[in-house]
Structure formats: structure tokens, C-alpha cells
Write a protein that holds these residues in place. Structure first.
Motif, PDB file in Angstrom:
ATOM      1  N   GLY A  60      -4.322  -0.582  27.917  1.00 31.56           N
ATOM      2  CA  GLY A  60      -5.055   0.593  27.477  1.00 31.56           C
ATOM      3  C   GLY A  60      -5.648   0.445  26.091  1.00 31.56           C
ATOM      4  O   GLY A  60      -6.842   0.722  25.882  1.00 31.56           O
ATOM      5  N   PRO A  61      -4.867  -0.014  25.076  1.00 29.49           N
ATOM      6  CA  PRO A  61      -5.454  -0.218  23.741  1.00 29.49           C
ATOM      7  C   PRO A  61      -6.569  -1.255  23.725  1.00 29.49           C
ATOM      8  O   PRO A  61      -7.518  -1.124  22.950  1.00 29.49           O
ATOM      9  N   GLN A  62      -6.481  -2.291  24.562  1.00 25.50           N
ATOM     10  CA  GLN A  62      -7.537  -3.304  24.598  1.00 25.50           C
ATOM     11  C   GLN A  62      -8.836  -2.715  25.145  1.00 25.50           C
ATOM     12  O   GLN A  62      -9.917  -3.003  24.620  1.00 25.50           O
ATOM     13  N   ILE A  63      -8.749  -1.897  26.172  1.00 26.13           N
ATOM     14  CA  ILE A  63      -9.946  -1.270  26.738  1.00 26.13           C
ATOM     15  C   ILE A  63     -10.574  -0.328  25.719  1.00 26.13           C
ATOM     16  O   ILE A  63     -11.800  -0.303  25.537  1.00 26.13           O
ATOM     17  N   ALA A  64      -9.749   0.439  25.021  1.00 21.20           N
ATOM     18  CA  ALA A  64     -10.273   1.355  24.008  1.00 21.20           C
ATOM     19  C   ALA A  64     -10.905   0.591  22.856  1.00 21.20           C
ATOM     20  O   ALA A  64     -11.951   0.997  22.328  1.00 21.20           O
TER      21      ALA A  64
ATOM     22  N   TYR B 254     -14.411  -0.739  23.770  1.00 19.27           N
ATOM     23  CA  TYR B 254     -15.475   0.255  23.674  1.00 19.27           C
ATOM     24  C   TYR B 254     -15.777   0.585  22.212  1.00 19.27           C
ATOM     25  O   TYR B 254     -16.923   0.869  21.858  1.00 19.27           O
ATOM     26  N   ARG B 255     -14.780   0.568  21.370  1.00 26.54           N
ATOM     27  CA  ARG B 255     -15.018   0.798  19.946  1.00 26.54           C
ATOM     28  C   ARG B 255     -15.888  -0.302  19.353  1.00 26.54           C
ATOM     29  O   ARG B 255     -16.751  -0.044  18.514  1.00 26.54           O
ATOM     30  N   ASP B 256     -15.699  -1.543  19.788  1.00 22.14           N
ATOM     31  CA  ASP B 256     -16.510  -2.662  19.296  1.00 22.14           C
ATOM     32  C   ASP B 256     -17.942  -2.602  19.812  1.00 22.14           C
ATOM     33  O   ASP B 256     -18.794  -3.361  19.328  1.00 22.14           O
ATOM     34  N   ARG B 257     -18.209  -1.737  20.780  1.00 19.55           N
ATOM     35  CA  ARG B 257     -19.576  -1.593  21.272  1.00 19.55           C
ATOM     36  C   ARG B 257     -20.521  -1.126  20.173  1.00 19.55           C
ATOM     37  O   ARG B 257     -21.738  -1.339  20.250  1.00 19.55           O
TER      38      ARG B 257
ATOM     39  N   ILE C 209     -23.540  -3.321  18.548  1.00 23.10           N
ATOM     40  CA  ILE C 209     -24.936  -3.410  18.981  1.00 23.10           C
ATOM     41  C   ILE C 209     -25.776  -2.323  18.325  1.00 23.10           C
ATOM     42  O   ILE C 209     -26.959  -2.533  18.023  1.00 23.10           O
ATOM     43  N   GLU C 210     -25.193  -1.162  18.048  1.00 23.17           N
ATOM     44  CA  GLU C 210     -25.918  -0.122  17.326  1.00 23.17           C
ATOM     45  C   GLU C 210     -26.195  -0.562  15.897  1.00 23.17           C
ATOM     46  O   GLU C 210     -27.269  -0.274  15.349  1.00 23.17           O
ATOM     47  N   LEU C 211     -25.256  -1.260  15.281  1.00 24.32           N
ATOM     48  CA  LEU C 211     -25.464  -1.776  13.931  1.00 24.32           C
ATOM     49  C   LEU C 211     -26.551  -2.847  13.910  1.00 24.32           C
ATOM     50  O   LEU C 211     -27.310  -2.948  12.942  1.00 24.32           O
ATOM     51  N   PHE C 212     -26.641  -3.634  14.983  1.00 21.46           N
ATOM     52  CA  PHE C 212     -27.701  -4.639  15.045  1.00 21.46           C
ATOM     53  C   PHE C 212     -29.063  -3.984  15.156  1.00 21.46           C
ATOM     54  O   PHE C 212     -30.016  -4.400  14.492  1.00 21.46           O
ATOM     55  N   PHE C 213     -29.193  -2.960  15.993  1.00 25.91           N
ATOM     56  CA  PHE C 213     -30.462  -2.241  16.102  1.00 25.91           C
ATOM     57  C   PHE C 213     -30.836  -1.605  14.757  1.00 25.91           C
ATOM     58  O   PHE C 213     -32.011  -1.599  14.369  1.00 25.91           O
ATOM     59  N   LYS C 214     -29.862  -1.072  14.060  1.00 21.72           N
ATOM     60  CA  LYS C 214     -30.112  -0.475  12.751  1.00 21.72           C
ATOM     61  C   LYS C 214     -30.595  -1.536  11.766  1.00 21.72           C
ATOM     62  O   LYS C 214     -31.533  -1.312  10.994  1.00 21.72           O
ATOM     63  N   LYS C 215     -29.959  -2.700  11.782  1.00 20.27           N
ATOM     64  CA  LYS C 215     -30.363  -3.798  10.905  1.00 20.27           C
ATOM     65  C   LYS C 215     -31.796  -4.232  11.203  1.00 20.27           C
ATOM     66  O   LYS C 215     -32.594  -4.476  10.283  1.00 20.27           O
ATOM     67  N   LEU C 216     -32.144  -4.305  12.479  1.00 21.23           N
ATOM     68  CA  LEU C 216     -33.469  -4.758  12.873  1.00 21.23           C
ATOM     69  C   LEU C 216     -34.550  -3.765  12.461  1.00 21.23           C
ATOM     70  O   LEU C 216     -35.583  -4.142  11.903  1.00 21.23           O
TER      71      LEU C 216
END
Length: 398
Positions: free
Chosen positions: A290-294, A297-300, A303-310
Motif C-alpha cells: 500500500g505505501p509503495q502504491i501511494a 502516485y506521489r512521484d507522478r 511530470i508536472e514539474l517537468f512541464f513547468k520547467k519547460l
């Protein structure tokens, strides 16, 4: 006498391998209508160098790029014999060069720097982890009528699969802005290894996609919609920490979920104690806790940080050309530029942030400093208290 160092811009261009670009350019048709350019005057390498200067120099127009390249025209020879392009020539080659050349070259450069990018990151999972998401590049519909997004707005989408180990896109597909993310998800995932973990946001909730991923052998992690019909959870609780999280096994119910009939999934109920909110994550993985799955998703959010950087640092909001090739060439030039800066960021010992290093390179682009030395900031003290007061202007009442 100490030899003169070439400009920082030329040193950045020299970091890129030129041979793969030449090979790709020879294999691809350089223009849509079949006409070939005069390679003795200019080629795709010259276009790439001009696009890198556009992004790193924060140029807003063809004239701005021309003036900057004119200043560095004597140094362009050191950047692997790149030619100085006037704005009319740059506009022509940017509009007619097939964008697939720079697209394939980006993946070659990513492979070239793979070891340097993954140097500071260790693998947490036995399978490669990717985040799947898309971002929209808004365009003016009257200037870009081919990029129809809404009735009075243009745009295109970048469907991206970000590698968590490299923190860089492993797959980028550009489509029209009105295309739904779920409809293009399979086309992106097919380019990833079957034995991988794909993390998606709630916008990718689709029963057919879940079934296809399970049959393919690909692990997925996403959030469950509130209106999803499932079998009772309290009857099949696998593990739990009261008040923190619980792991359940369930199956989808309802007519819409008939394609998932006979397939069992895992549900994690996670308590966010900081925001006093419960989250529900679903996955088809049987070997993840359960903690690994959570945490996946938290590490997802990477990709938002990459879009922000771009979007905040590169010129992907305004374009120097209006044709599809011109727009996409500029976007792929941005991807190669951000890759170069990120390689320097991870090699430097000085604690740069990406935006600060990008600004620093922009201000020193036409200087004759050594690139390896300036990213280490050797002339600056590491602590403010160690700064020497010699030569510092005194204030009025000191």
C-alpha cells in the motif's frame, strides 16, 4: 599567452553529437514537397544551433536570432562548422525541414546522455517507472488555423511518458489539442517496455485501458473515480494500518466495466494527515504494498514539474514560424536545449536550480568563459560570512 576560449554558446553546441543528426538527415526527406536544400550552404545542424540560440538567448523573433548569431558569427565555426543564417534563410529552413529529424535526434541525444542523467538516481523498483500525462500548448487560432483546439482557440498537445530514473521524457507524441488523453494513451504506452510501471492521473480512468494494460503485463497506478462501481471492500481487506492506510482487493461492477470481468485489482485507501483528506489509488500490481502504491502516485508530480520547467524557461509559448513544421521544430529544439542544461545541472557541484542556471547561461551565452568553470562558480564564496569586504562600496552611514 593563454589561448582564447570559444563562446559558451559554441561550447554548448559542441556537447551534442553531430554524426547522428547527419545520418538521420540523410535518411529522411528534408521537406514535405520533396525538394532538397543546398547542403553546401546550410543544413539541419545549422537549424538546430539557431534554435538552441533562440531558447537559451530568450529570442522572441527571427530578427533577434539573426542579430545574436551575427554577433557570434566568427565563433560559429568552432561549433562544428555551423553556418550563420539570416532570418529569411532561417525562416525557410525552419518551415520546410521535416520535424521528425529533430524528433529522432532528441531520442539519440537522450541515449547519449543517459548515463550522465541517471548518475545521481538509484532504482527503487525492479521495473522501470513512467508517468503518463499531457500538456497543452496554446496557440492563436487566427495565426495557426491548422491547430484547432476550441472554437476560438488553437493548440496542440504533448502526450508525454516521463522516465522517473532520468526525470526526462522517454516518449513524446504531439497531437491536436482536442484529442482526448485516453484515446492516445495506448499509442504512447506501446512505445514503453511491456514490463514497466505506468502512473497516470484520474483523467485516464478507462475500463478498457485497465483491461488492456493487465493483458499486456504492464503495471498501472492511478486514482479511482468517486462514481466507480466496485465489489464490497470490507470483505477483501489484505492489509491495513488503522487510521493511516488500507489495502483491498476488488473487481469492477456495472455494464461499463464488462471488459474487466474476471480481473481483480488492488485499492489503497490513504489518509493524508496534513490536509485531512482520504485518497483512493487503484493498481493491478500484486507485489506492491500500500505505501509503495501511494508513493508511486506521489512521484507522478515529477511530470508536472517537468512541464513547468519547460513552459517557464523555454520559448514554447511564442513561435518564430506558423507552419506545423516550424512549431514542432521549435518544440523539439526546446527539448534538446533543456536536456543540455539539465546535463550541466547534474554535473555541477554548485547547488544550482534549473531556472537559475538557465538564466546564468543566457547572460553568459556570448562570453568567452570556460563552460566547465563557470557552472562551478569558483570565484564566489560558499558561505556569505566568508565574503571579503575588500572592494565593497560602503553605505552612507557605515
Amino acid at each position: 599567452m593563454k589561448p582564447k576560449t570559444i563562446t559558451v554558446f559554441a561550447q554548448l553546441c559542441n556537447m551534442l553529437p553531430r554524426e547522428p543528426l547527419i545520418r538521420i538527415s540523410q535518411d529522411q526527406t528534408p521537406s514535405e514537397d520533396g525538394r532538397r536544400f543546398n547542403d553546401q550552404k546550410f543544413n539541419t545542424w545549422d537549424l538546430l544551433c539557431a534554435l538552441i540560440f533562440c531558447h537559451l538567448g530568450r529570442c522572441t523573433s527571427l530578427r533577434c536570432i539573426e542579430d545574436g548569431l551575427f554577433t557570434a558569427r566568427q565563433e560559429l565555426h568552432h561549433a562544428r562548422q555551423a553556418q550563420f543564417l539570416r532570418r529569411s534563410t532561417l525562416s525557410y529552413i525552419n518551415n520546410h525541414t521535416n520535424f521528425s529529424i529533430l524528433e529522432m535526434y532528441y531520442y539519440q541525444v537522450l541515449e547519449h546522455f543517459r548515463e550522465a542523467l541517471a548518475l545521481k538516481f538509484s532504482k527503487t523498483y525492479t521495473k522501470p517507472v513512467f508517468s503518463l500525462d499531457s500538456t497543452t500548448i496554446i496557440l492563436c487560432y487566427s495565426l495557426f488555423p491548422w491547430a484547432r483546439y476550441r472554437s476560438h482557440k488553437g493548440g496542440l498537445k504533448l502526450h508525454t511518458a516521463l522516465n522517473h530514473e532520468l526525470l526526462f521524457p522517454e516518449v513524446i507524441d504531439m497531437t491536436e489539442g482536442s484529442l482526448n488523453d485516453v484515446k492516445h494513451a495506448k499509442a504512447v504506452i506501446r512505445q514503453l517496455p511491456p514490463d514497466s510501471i505506468v502512473v497516470m492521473d484520474r483523467g485516464y480512468n478507462d475500463y478498457e485501458l485497465f483491461s488492456w494494460l493487465s493483458d499486456r503485463g504492464t503495471t498501472f497506478v492511478t486514482r479511482l473515480k468517486d462514481n466507480a462501481l466496485t465489489t464490497p471492500l470490507h470483505n477483501r481487506c489484505l492489509a491495513a494500518v488503522p487510521g493511516e492506510w488500507s489495502l483491498h482487493s476488488f473487481e469492477f461492477c456495472g455494464i461499463a466495466a464488462r471488459c474487466c470481468e474476471g480481473k481483480s485489482f488492488r485499492l489503497v485507501c490513504w489518509n493524508d494527515t496534513e490536509n485531512l483528506r482520504w485518497f483512493r489509488f487503484i493498481s493491478n500490481a500484486e507485489n506492491l504494498t500500500g505505501p509503495q502504491i501511494a508513493q508511486l502516485y506521489r512521484d507522478r508530480w515529477k511530470i508536472e514539474l517537468f512541464f513547468k520547467k519547460l513552459k517557464q524557461n523555454l520559448r514554447v509559448q511564442s513561435f518564430i514560424g506558423r507552419s506545423p513544421n516550424a512549431v514542432m521544430n521549435q518544440i523539439w529544439g526546446a527539448m534538446i536545449s533543456v536536456l543540455l542544461v539539465d546535463v550541466l545541472l547534474r554535473q555541477a557541484k554548485y547547488p544550482w536550480s534549473f531556472s537559475r542556471l538557465f538564466d546564468y547561461l543566457s547572460m553568459n551565452l556570448l562570453t568567452h568563459n570556460n563552460l566547465t568553470q563557470i557552472i562551478e562558480r569558483p570565484n564566489l564564496p560558499t558561505e556569505p560570512n566568508e565574503a571579503s569586504l575588500e572592494g565593497v562600496q560602503q553605505r552612507l552611514f557605515d
